[in-house]
Design a protein around this motif. Sequence first.
Motif, PDB file in Angstrom:
ATOM      1  N   MET A 166      72.618 134.574  20.075  1.00  0.00           N
ATOM      2  CA  MET A 166      73.419 133.502  20.663  1.00  0.00           C
ATOM      3  C   MET A 166      72.859 133.054  22.010  1.00  0.00           C
ATOM      4  SD  MET A 166      76.098 131.530  20.259  1.00  0.00           S
ATOM      5  CE  MET A 166      76.904 132.332  18.885  1.00  0.00           C
ATOM      6  N   VAL A 167      72.459 134.010  22.848  1.00  0.00           N
ATOM      7  CA  VAL A 167      72.031 133.644  24.203  1.00  0.00           C
ATOM      8  C   VAL A 167      70.640 133.018  24.238  1.00  0.00           C
ATOM      9  CG1 VAL A 167      73.555 135.298  25.329  1.00  0.00           C
ATOM     10  CG2 VAL A 167      71.192 135.957  24.807  1.00  0.00           C
ATOM     11  N   LYS A 168      69.873 133.137  23.169  1.00  0.00           N
ATOM     12  CA  LYS A 168      68.566 132.460  23.149  1.00  0.00           C
ATOM     13  C   LYS A 168      68.729 130.957  23.280  1.00  0.00           C
ATOM     14  CE  LYS A 168      65.843 135.887  20.763  1.00  0.00           C
ATOM     15  NZ  LYS A 168      65.080 136.254  19.591  1.00  0.00           N
ATOM     16  N   PHE A 169      69.818 130.433  22.739  1.00  0.00           N
ATOM     17  CA  PHE A 169      70.140 129.011  22.872  1.00  0.00           C
ATOM     18  C   PHE A 169      71.062 128.772  24.070  1.00  0.00           C
ATOM     19  CE2 PHE A 169      73.621 126.009  22.103  1.00  0.00           C
ATOM     20  CZ  PHE A 169      72.924 124.812  22.124  1.00  0.00           C
ATOM     21  N   THR A 170      72.059 129.604  24.192  1.00  0.00           N
ATOM     22  CA  THR A 170      73.130 129.380  25.157  1.00  0.00           C
ATOM     23  C   THR A 170      72.656 129.464  26.601  1.00  0.00           C
ATOM     24  OG1 THR A 170      74.678 130.312  23.568  1.00  0.00           O
ATOM     25  CG2 THR A 170      75.446 130.138  25.833  1.00  0.00           C
ATOM     26  N   TYR A 171      71.883 130.488  26.917  1.00  0.00           N
ATOM     27  CA  TYR A 171      71.467 130.705  28.300  1.00  0.00           C
ATOM     28  C   TYR A 171      70.715 129.504  28.880  1.00  0.00           C
ATOM     29  CZ  TYR A 171      69.271 132.603  32.445  1.00  0.00           C
ATOM     30  OH  TYR A 171      68.850 132.769  33.730  1.00  0.00           O
ATOM     31  N   PRO A 172      69.651 129.020  28.208  1.00  0.00           N
ATOM     32  CA  PRO A 172      68.935 127.880  28.813  1.00  0.00           C
ATOM     33  C   PRO A 172      69.788 126.617  28.918  1.00  0.00           C
ATOM     34  CG  PRO A 172      67.928 128.496  26.706  1.00  0.00           C
ATOM     35  CD  PRO A 172      68.977 129.505  27.004  1.00  0.00           C
ATOM     36  N   VAL A 173      70.691 126.423  27.971  1.00  0.00           N
ATOM     37  CA  VAL A 173      71.562 125.246  28.036  1.00  0.00           C
ATOM     38  C   VAL A 173      72.522 125.377  29.214  1.00  0.00           C
ATOM     39  CG1 VAL A 173      73.340 123.909  26.839  1.00  0.00           C
ATOM     40  CG2 VAL A 173      71.340 124.731  25.580  1.00  0.00           C
ATOM     41  N   TRP A 174      73.131 126.547  29.377  1.00  0.00           N
ATOM     42  CA  TRP A 174      74.043 126.770  30.501  1.00  0.00           C
ATOM     43  C   TRP A 174      73.309 126.579  31.825  1.00  0.00           C
ATOM     44  CZ3 TRP A 174      77.409 131.850  30.992  1.00  0.00           C
ATOM     45  CH2 TRP A 174      78.385 131.664  31.977  1.00  0.00           C
ATOM     46  N   LEU A 175      72.101 127.100  31.920  1.00  0.00           N
ATOM     47  CA  LEU A 175      71.305 126.949  33.128  1.00  0.00           C
ATOM     48  C   LEU A 175      70.992 125.475  33.374  1.00  0.00           C
ATOM     49  CD1 LEU A 175      69.917 128.539  35.404  1.00  0.00           C
ATOM     50  CD2 LEU A 175      67.886 128.687  33.934  1.00  0.00           C
ATOM     51  N   TYR A 176      70.608 124.753  32.325  1.00  0.00           N
ATOM     52  CA  TYR A 176      70.326 123.321  32.444  1.00  0.00           C
ATOM     53  C   TYR A 176      71.558 122.561  32.929  1.00  0.00           C
ATOM     54  CZ  TYR A 176      69.327 118.493  31.181  1.00  0.00           C
ATOM     55  OH  TYR A 176      69.169 117.131  31.215  1.00  0.00           O
ATOM     56  N   VAL A 177      72.710 122.853  32.345  1.00  0.00           N
ATOM     57  CA  VAL A 177      73.958 122.184  32.732  1.00  0.00           C
ATOM     58  C   VAL A 177      74.264 122.445  34.207  1.00  0.00           C
ATOM     59  CG1 VAL A 177      76.471 122.231  32.415  1.00  0.00           C
ATOM     60  CG2 VAL A 177      74.961 122.061  30.423  1.00  0.00           C
ATOM     61  N   SER A 178      74.071 123.664  34.650  1.00  0.00           N
ATOM     62  CA  SER A 178      74.338 124.011  36.056  1.00  0.00           C
ATOM     63  C   SER A 178      73.369 123.301  36.996  1.00  0.00           C
ATOM     64  CB  SER A 178      74.268 125.524  36.248  1.00  0.00           C
ATOM     65  OG  SER A 178      75.236 126.157  35.450  1.00  0.00           O
ATOM     66  N   ILE A 179      72.098 123.282  36.646  1.00  0.00           N
ATOM     67  CA  ILE A 179      71.090 122.619  37.491  1.00  0.00           C
ATOM     68  C   ILE A 179      71.330 121.116  37.537  1.00  0.00           C
ATOM     69  CG2 ILE A 179      68.630 122.031  37.659  1.00  0.00           C
ATOM     70  CD1 ILE A 179      68.061 124.900  36.550  1.00  0.00           C
ATOM     71  N   THR A 180      71.576 120.514  36.380  1.00  0.00           N
ATOM     72  CA  THR A 180      71.792 119.063  36.365  1.00  0.00           C
ATOM     73  C   THR A 180      73.100 118.682  37.055  1.00  0.00           C
ATOM     74  OG1 THR A 180      72.692 119.180  34.107  1.00  0.00           O
ATOM     75  CG2 THR A 180      70.349 118.574  34.356  1.00  0.00           C
ATOM     76  N   GLY A 181      74.070 119.587  37.087  1.00  0.00           N
ATOM     77  CA  GLY A 181      75.291 119.321  37.843  1.00  0.00           C
ATOM     78  C   GLY A 181      74.994 119.109  39.311  1.00  0.00           C
TER      79      GLY A 181
END
Length: 194
Positions: A166-181
């Motif tokens: 699950m985290v192979k997909f989830t982690y980079p997306v969560w990180l991307y969302v936080s950075i783009t925020g």
Amino acid sequence: MEKAQAGNKVYLRIIYLVSILIPMIVAFLIYFPAKLGIAGDWVKLLPGLHATINSMTVLTLIAALIAIKNGNIKVHRSFMFASLFLGVLFLLSYVLYHSSVESVKFGDLNHDGQLNEEELALAGTSRVVYLVILASHILLSILVVPFVLFAFYYALTDQIARHKRMVKFTYPVWLYVSITGVIVYFMIKPYYFL
């Protein structure tokens, strides 16, 4: 065994329910014609807080990754819970802000809520870049919620193989969302009227 499975079904239903309710509530509050006005002018300071929370989330996510790469599960778990706490704090603050204040438009120099031809011309291609980043940020922030919740669920129920998948997909997306925020905040900050 049946009690455990019944308990698991309850948690899974909660994850599905929360994953559906969050975007519905946020969309309603953003697009609801009348703002609730439950807060004073101080609520206009919340976008800066949102950027701070997103920045802290980036740091806790990176620290969690470093911890797990070093085999320190306890520290990893602490940083991931900190990330989750920051996400919940962000969501509550975001809902408060959007239920009280009209959304700011990129390029709205005179703060009238409308973009005239001159403002559009001045914003130029930077507005397009902003909107693309914002759209990806919003879409992925909606999509990542159930995956984050499932990743936590799998970790807490000791389903580590499923957690890792699950985290192979989830982690980079969560990180991307936080950075783009954070990026979105600094791009639109000049248009906030305090």
